[in-house]
Design an enzyme around this catalytic site. Structure first.
Site, mmCIF file in Angstrom:
data_model
loop_
_atom_site.group_PDB
_atom_site.id
_atom_site.type_symbol
_atom_site.label_atom_id
_atom_site.label_comp_id
_atom_site.label_asym_id
_atom_site.label_seq_id
_atom_site.Cartn_x
_atom_site.Cartn_y
_atom_site.Cartn_z
ATOM 1 N N GLU A 1 0.825 -1.225 0.000
ATOM 2 C CA GLU A 1 0.000 0.000 0.000
ATOM 3 C C GLU A 1 0.856 1.271 0.000
ATOM 4 O O GLU A 1 0.622 2.184 0.798
ATOM 5 C CB GLU A 1 -0.963 -0.016 1.192
ATOM 6 C CG GLU A 1 -1.995 -1.128 1.109
ATOM 7 C CD GLU A 1 -3.033 -1.077 2.216
ATOM 8 O OE1 GLU A 1 -2.934 -0.219 3.112
ATOM 9 O OE2 GLU A 1 -3.950 -1.924 2.196
ATOM 10 N N GLU B 1 -5.546 -8.603 -0.186
ATOM 11 C CA GLU B 1 -6.274 -8.213 1.031
ATOM 12 C C GLU B 1 -7.729 -8.006 0.659
ATOM 13 O O GLU B 1 -8.035 -7.149 -0.170
ATOM 14 C CB GLU B 1 -5.723 -6.933 1.675
ATOM 15 C CG GLU B 1 -4.396 -7.099 2.379
ATOM 16 C CD GLU B 1 -3.987 -5.855 3.170
ATOM 17 O OE1 GLU B 1 -4.886 -5.171 3.714
ATOM 18 O OE2 GLU B 1 -2.774 -5.574 3.235
#
Length: 502
Positions: A173, A292
């Site tokens: 991320e 995720e």
């Protein structure tokens, strides 16, 4: 009673299921590691300190791969802190989650756990505070057979054979302002490219995942993927996707439609990957790692009260209810519908932290509601995804239009002798009759029709009542004139297993 139809043809397929689509995730966060998979004082702990009650539940899930050690955690992680004599490892302030990391469990311990649990490791490298040098050293430590500094250090630590970890994430991320040392797309793309080059020089057999956007709502979404792939296209194999959904406004119908957003997200990333492929005149195809995904919102308020710098606190411990399980089921169906390009995925996470498995320190372990659709998909959803024609009644919600009440996918096993249909009935008011037409498969019979249902969408499983929401085999799927006919209960997850008659 409303009716729906699903037409399956043996020659119409989406693609083969890569078993890694049923992966999961364990981060050094909350009680995922300490008190989750690892608790040396627990009555079921093995000689390494790993809880065997938890391990048994994980083995039942047949989890093929587990991402580690993060997550946001990895962007500040010095992997060297987690190897060597445990009593000499430093305790660190962990800035991603504002806790203290003891480093009692590190790379070697996690590899040992994964081997015991029958799963592979998807290792993430730190591209936040660190970069290519630390990444290549970790890879050498894990995968090189010997005769070099880092591989010989692994041997000195008691691991003579290389770990041979084949799947690696290039950071996590990195577009997020919450990330330690977040980067622009160009900054990350350049770093990821150079890191990928040196890692594949160390071990050409590995596969690499580049960071996509943290979610589709990021202001840089799509442009981030395009820019990162401009830098990395010929050096990486996958781009990542992350998404979480919640029902904060208590609108069940709208919540259960959110898998449509997941599907749109996947298709947008595929389009972006293929745009860069066309622009580069490349013959290479970049696939997707949805590493995720889950429901996450129940614990948000409680997490604001966690004491800073505590060790393994109760963090992100969502208590999942029945409607969460239905959405998780639809998200699994969405992954299957895109199995031609989504080759890896990780339910985030596996134990205690937004997880299908919960534990009590020095006590019991139990299965949350979301455990069951994950179990059924992982165990029965291996083979080739068929490309069905589905006709279902539609409805609108606050954020979505033309939402089909029946969300379904079908998988035929590798031996062509079993077909499994996964279906969610989103209708809150009535059962729906589903006719499944089987074209060209030969004669099949029903093995079982598993149903997850409950009269209360907010029903949960707890330590004191672990079997409040559990599946039954009371579904009424039956063969009529060579096809399948069944009633799908309102708000239900269904697994219809068919076997070829010899």
């Amino acid at each position: 009673m409303s009716k729906a139809k699903m037409i399956l043809n043996k020659d119409y397929v989406i693609g083969e299921v890569d078993k890694r689509i049923y992966g999961s995730f364990i981060e050094h966060l909350g009680r995922a590691v300490y008190g989750g998979i690892y608790e040396p004082g627990h009555p079921t702990a093995d000689k390494y300190g790993f809880r065997q009650d938890v391990a048994a539940m994980i083995k039942e899930l047949q989890v093929p791969i587990v991402r580690y050690p993060g997550g946001n955690f990895v962007s500040g992680y010095n992997w060297e802190d987690g190897v060597g004599p445990v009593d000499k490892r430093p305790k660190r302030t962990e800035l991603a989650w504002m806790t203290t990391e003891t480093n009692e469990v590190g790379t070697n311990e996690f590899f040992t756990w994964a081997k015991e649990a029958g799963t592979e490791v998807m290792m993430a490298v730190n591209l936040g505070t660190r970069g290519a040098d630390a990444a290549r050293n970790l890879l050498e430590y894990c995968n090189h057979p010997g005769g070099t500094y880092w591989s010989d250090l692994r041997k000195a630590h008691g691991y003579a054979q290389p770990h041979n970890i084949k799947t690696w994430c290039l950071g996590n991320e990195m577009d997020g302002p919450w990330q330690i040392c977040a980067k622009t797309a160009d900054e990350y793309g350049r770093l990821a490219c150079e890191t990928a080059k040196v890692m594949k020089w160390v071990d050409p057999t590995i596969e690499l995942v580049a960071c996509g956007s943290s979610n589709s709502a990021m202001p840089t979404f799509a442009q981030w993927e395009a820019t990162v792939l401009e830098h990395t296209y010929e050096h990486v194999d996958y781009v990542s996707l992350h998404t979480y959904y919640g029902n904060r406004d208590n609108d069940t119908a709208n919540f259960l439609a959110r898998s449509m957003d997941m599907d749109a997200f996947i298709k947008s990333v595929i389009s972006t990957c293929d745009y860069v492929k066309a622009k580069k005149r490349s013959k290479k195809k970049i696939n997707l790692s949805f590493d995720e995904w889950n429901v996450w919102f129940h614990s948000n308020e409680a997490d604001k009260k966690v004491e800073r710098w505590s060790v393994a606190p109760h963090q992100l411990e969502d208590e999942y209810n029945f409607e969460d399980a239905l959405l998780v089921g639809s998200m699994l169906i969405t992954l299957l519908k895109n199995a031609d390009r989504v080759k890896m995925a990780c339910l985030a996470q596996l134990v205690n932290v937004i997880a299908p498995i919960m534990t009590e320190n020095n006590g019991a372990a139990w299965k949350q509601t979301i455990y069951y659709p994950y179990l059924h998909a992982s165990v029965f959803g291996r083979g080739t995804v068929l490309n069905p024609a589905v006709k279902s009644p539609l409805h609108d919600t606050k954020d979505f239009t033309d939402v089909p009440y029946i969300d379904a996918a079908a998988v035929i096993g590798d031996d062509k002798n079993e077909i499994t249909v996964f279906a969610v009935n989103r209708n809150m008011e009535e059962n729906i009759t589903l006719d499944i037409e089987l074209n060209g498969f030969g004669q099949f019979e029903v093995i079982e029709h598993i149903v997850l249902e409950h009269s209360d969408v907010k029903a949960v499983n707890t330590k004191s009542n672990p079997n409040n929401v559990v599946p039954n085999t009371n579904g009424n799927a039956a063969i009529e004139d060579g096809n399948v006919k069944t009633d799908l209960k309102k708000l239900s997850w269904n697994v219809i297993r068919l076997r070829k008659v010899k």
